[in-house]
Design an enzyme around this catalytic site. Sequence first.
Site, short mmCIF file in Angstrom:
data_model
loop_
_atom_site.label_atom_id
_atom_site.label_comp_id
_atom_site.label_asym_id
_atom_site.label_seq_id
_atom_site.Cartn_x
_atom_site.Cartn_y
_atom_site.Cartn_z
N LYS A 19 0.90 -1.23 0.01
CA LYS A 19 0.04 -0.04 0.16
C LYS A 19 0.87 1.21 -0.10
CE LYS A 19 -3.24 2.55 3.15
NZ LYS A 19 -4.23 3.14 2.21
N THR A 22 -2.69 6.75 0.41
CA THR A 22 -3.78 6.89 1.09
C THR A 22 -4.68 7.74 0.58
OG1 THR A 22 -4.51 7.11 3.46
CG2 THR A 22 -2.48 8.37 2.88
N GLU A 72 -3.40 0.79 -3.67
CA GLU A 72 -3.96 0.70 -2.28
C GLU A 72 -4.26 -1.02 -2.03
OE1 GLU A 72 -5.38 2.39 0.11
OE2 GLU A 72 -5.96 4.19 -0.67
C1 LIG Z 1 -7.59 6.50 10.04
C2 LIG Z 1 -7.82 6.62 8.55
O1 LIG Z 1 -8.82 7.57 8.48
N1 LIG Z 1 -7.29 5.92 7.83
C3 LIG Z 1 -7.47 5.79 6.43
C4 LIG Z 1 -8.06 6.75 5.78
C5 LIG Z 1 -8.29 6.40 4.27
N2 LIG Z 1 -7.27 5.88 3.80
C6 LIG Z 1 -6.43 4.95 4.59
O2 LIG Z 1 -5.82 4.59 3.85
N3 LIG Z 1 -6.46 5.17 6.00
#
Ligand SMILES: CC(=O)Nc1cc[nH]c(=O)n1
Length: 101
Positions: A19, A22, A72
């Site tokens: 990954k 984000t 991802e």
């Molecule tokens: C904690 C949090 O919001 N985590 C996220 C949100 C979106 N993508 C991701 O990889 N992690």
Amino acid sequence: MKNITFYGRFENDILAGRKTITLREASDANVSAGDKVRVSRYEDDVFFCNIEVIAVTPVMFDNLNETHAAQENMTLEQLKDVISEIYPGLRELFMIEFRLI
Ligand SMILES: CC(=O)Nc1cc[nH]c(=O)n1
């Protein structure tokens, strides 16, 4: 150093380099290219790695594609479901590309 949290279910993929992006809402994307960021788990705030931000790029939910999904480590359908669950109804996202350091 800045901090970012990830859900614990993403930890293994991040540590394995599977990954590499984000997708965040604007208020959770306050980082810039070159920033070194401390990463912890959202659920318990346990630190698990440091990353360097490569780029931060706006992306619309409707423009998410197979490349984003691969970054991802998901299918595109999975990615859209996950983002819809985390950010219901949000159209404007920010893609944070990163590498482990
Ligand atoms: C904690 C949090 O919001 N985590 C996220 C949100 C979106 N993508 C991701 O990889 N992690």
